[in-house]
Motif scaffolding. Structure first.
Motif, PDB file in Angstrom:
ATOM      1  N   GLY A 106       0.786  -1.232   0.000  1.00 20.79           N
ATOM      2  CA  GLY A 106       0.000   0.000   0.000  1.00 20.79           C
ATOM      3  C   GLY A 106       0.812   1.272   0.000  1.00 20.79           C
ATOM      4  N   ALA A 107       2.108   1.163  -0.343  1.00 21.13           N
ATOM      5  CA  ALA A 107       2.943   2.361  -0.404  1.00 21.13           C
ATOM      6  C   ALA A 107       2.508   3.266  -1.558  1.00 21.13           C
ATOM      7  CB  ALA A 107       4.413   1.976  -0.575  1.00 21.13           C
ATOM      8  N   SER A 108       2.880   4.521  -1.448  1.00 22.75           N
ATOM      9  CA  SER A 108       2.577   5.502  -2.496  1.00 22.75           C
ATOM     10  C   SER A 108       3.738   5.638  -3.483  1.00 22.75           C
ATOM     11  CB  SER A 108       2.293   6.868  -1.873  1.00 22.75           C
ATOM     12  OG  SER A 108       1.413   6.775  -0.786  1.00 22.75           O
ATOM     13  N   ALA A 109       4.952   5.351  -3.004  1.00 24.17           N
ATOM     14  CA  ALA A 109       6.136   5.500  -3.850  1.00 24.17           C
ATOM     15  C   ALA A 109       7.251   4.609  -3.323  1.00 24.17           C
ATOM     16  CB  ALA A 109       6.593   6.960  -3.881  1.00 24.17           C
ATOM     17  N   PHE A 110       8.182   4.305  -4.201  1.00 28.06           N
ATOM     18  CA  PHE A 110       9.309   3.422  -3.898  1.00 28.06           C
ATOM     19  C   PHE A 110      10.566   4.080  -4.455  1.00 28.06           C
ATOM     20  CE2 PHE A 110      12.135  -0.067  -5.189  1.00 28.06           C
ATOM     21  CZ  PHE A 110      12.166  -0.859  -4.047  1.00 28.06           C
ATOM     22  N   VAL A 111      11.551   4.331  -3.570  1.00 31.16           N
ATOM     23  CA  VAL A 111      12.759   5.050  -3.977  1.00 31.16           C
ATOM     24  C   VAL A 111      13.990   4.342  -3.406  1.00 31.16           C
ATOM     25  CG1 VAL A 111      13.978   7.267  -3.967  1.00 31.16           C
ATOM     26  CG2 VAL A 111      11.470   7.227  -3.910  1.00 31.16           C
ATOM     27  N   PRO A 112      15.010   4.058  -4.236  1.00 34.42           N
ATOM     28  CA  PRO A 112      16.250   3.473  -3.698  1.00 34.42           C
ATOM     29  C   PRO A 112      17.036   4.511  -2.916  1.00 34.42           C
ATOM     30  CG  PRO A 112      16.485   3.923  -6.045  1.00 34.42           C
ATOM     31  CD  PRO A 112      15.041   4.189  -5.712  1.00 34.42           C
ATOM     32  N   LYS A 113      17.776   4.068  -1.908  1.00 37.71           N
ATOM     33  CA  LYS A 113      18.565   4.999  -1.108  1.00 37.71           C
ATOM     34  C   LYS A 113      19.744   5.574  -1.880  1.00 37.71           C
ATOM     35  CE  LYS A 113      17.517   3.401   3.546  1.00 37.71           C
ATOM     36  NZ  LYS A 113      18.058   2.864   4.806  1.00 37.71           N
ATOM     37  N   THR A 114      20.056   4.975  -3.015  1.00 37.98           N
ATOM     38  CA  THR A 114      21.127   5.510  -3.846  1.00 37.98           C
ATOM     39  C   THR A 114      20.669   6.731  -4.639  1.00 37.98           C
ATOM     40  OG1 THR A 114      20.495   3.883  -5.531  1.00 37.98           O
ATOM     41  CG2 THR A 114      22.347   3.319  -4.090  1.00 37.98           C
ATOM     42  N   ALA A 115      19.368   7.000  -4.664  1.00 35.77           N
ATOM     43  CA  ALA A 115      18.844   8.157  -5.396  1.00 35.77           C
ATOM     44  C   ALA A 115      19.169   9.437  -4.641  1.00 35.77           C
ATOM     45  CB  ALA A 115      17.332   8.027  -5.572  1.00 35.77           C
ATOM     46  N   PRO A 116      19.260  10.569  -5.357  1.00 28.53           N
ATOM     47  CA  PRO A 116      19.468  11.860  -4.676  1.00 28.53           C
ATOM     48  C   PRO A 116      18.318  12.152  -3.721  1.00 28.53           C
ATOM     49  CG  PRO A 116      19.811  12.065  -7.059  1.00 28.53           C
ATOM     50  CD  PRO A 116      19.207  10.709  -6.828  1.00 28.53           C
TER      51      PRO A 116
END
Length: 222
Positions: A106-116
Motif C-alpha cells: 500500500g505504499a505511495s512510492a518506492f525510492v532506492p537509497k542511492t537516489a538523490p
C-alpha cells in the motif's frame, strides 16, 4: 533577495530509518523545501506506527529494513489505519521483489537509497497529493520483467535454502532447519547453484543479490 512565503498549511512528514545519518540527511532535504515540515522521527517499525498515530503526518518516509521488523509490515499497518496517508518506501537494494512488495503493502512510492535526496522529496510530494497512486522510477520495466520473467524461477524450497545460505548456515544446519537429511540438503543446494549458474555459495549469493532474489544488507547512503 526576497524569499517566497511558506504555504499556509505545510505537508507534515515523519521520517523512519534506524540510521541517524540518513534521518539527518532527509531532514535537511525536506527543510530546504518550504512545502514540508518534519514533525517527527522514528528508528523502529513499532515507533513508526506509534508516532504516525500520534502525529498524523501527511507523509511517512519508511525504511524497508528496521531493527524490529520490516518496513513493509509497518506500511501495511499504516495503510490499514489511514487510506489518505502518503507512504514513501526507501530501500538499499531496489530489486523487483522489494518494489512489488511496497506496491502490495500500500505504499505511495518506492525510492532506492542511492537516489538523490531531492528524488525522495519529489516522491513525498507525489505521495501527499496521490497517496493511493503508486510510483517508482523502474515500475514499467519491473512490470515487463514480472509478466515475462527471464531470470531463474526458484521453488519455495529453493528460496528457503537461498535464505539459509545467506544466513551463513552449513549444510548440516540447513538440513536440521528444513528437517531433511544432509544428502537432501546437498541436492537442494546443488539445484539452486545450477539455476543461478554458480559454482559456490559466494557466487550464488552475489547472483541472487543482482537478480533481486535477496535483499542486500542496509547501510547509510545519505
Amino acid at each position: 533577495m526576497s524569499t517566497s512565503p511558506a504555504p499556509a498549511t505545510r505537508t507534515k512528514v515523519l521520517l523512519v530509518d534506524d540510521h541517524d545519518l540518513i534521518r539527518k540527511g532527509l531532514r535537511h532535504a525536506f527543510e530546504r523545501d518550504r512545502q514540508f515540515e518534519v514533525v517527527g522521527e522514528a528508528a523502529t517499525a513499532a515507533e513508526a506506527v506509534r508516532q504516525a498515530g500520534a502525529l498524523q503526518p501527511d507523509v511517512v518516509i519508511m525504511d524497508l529494513r528496521l531493527p524490529d521488523g520490516s518496513g513493509l509490515e509497518a506500511t501495511r499497518a499504516l495503510r490499514k489505519n489511514n487510506t489518505n496517508m502518503g507512504i514513501v518506501v526507501l530501500t538499499m537494494y531496489a530489486g523487483d521483489d522489494q518494489l512489488f512488495g511496497a506496491l502490495e503493502a500500500g505504499a505511495s512510492a518506492f525510492v532506492p537509497k542511492t537516489a538523490p535526496a531531492d528524488e525522495v522529496v519529489a516522491a513525498a510530494r507525489h505521495a501527499a497529493s496521490a497517496p493511493s497512486a503508486f510510483t517508482a522510477a523502474d515500475l514499467a520495466e519491473a512490470m515487463k520483467r514480472r509478466l515475462a520473467p527471464s531470470g531463474p524461477q526458484l521453488s519455495p524450497r529453493e528460496g528457503q535454502v537461498l535464505r539459509l545460505l545467506a544466513d551463513g548456515m552449513s549444510v548440516a544446519g540447513i538440513a536440521k532447519q528444513l528437517f531433511v537429511s544432509e544428502s537432501t540438503a546437498k541436492t537442494h543446494i546443488s539445484k539452486l547453484y545450477e539455476k543461478l549458474g554458480a559454482a559456490n555459495r559466494a557466487q550464488a549469493l552475489m547472483t541472487a543479490l543482482r537478480l533481486g532474489l535477496l535483499e542486500a544488507p542496509d547501510a547509510p547512503k545519505f
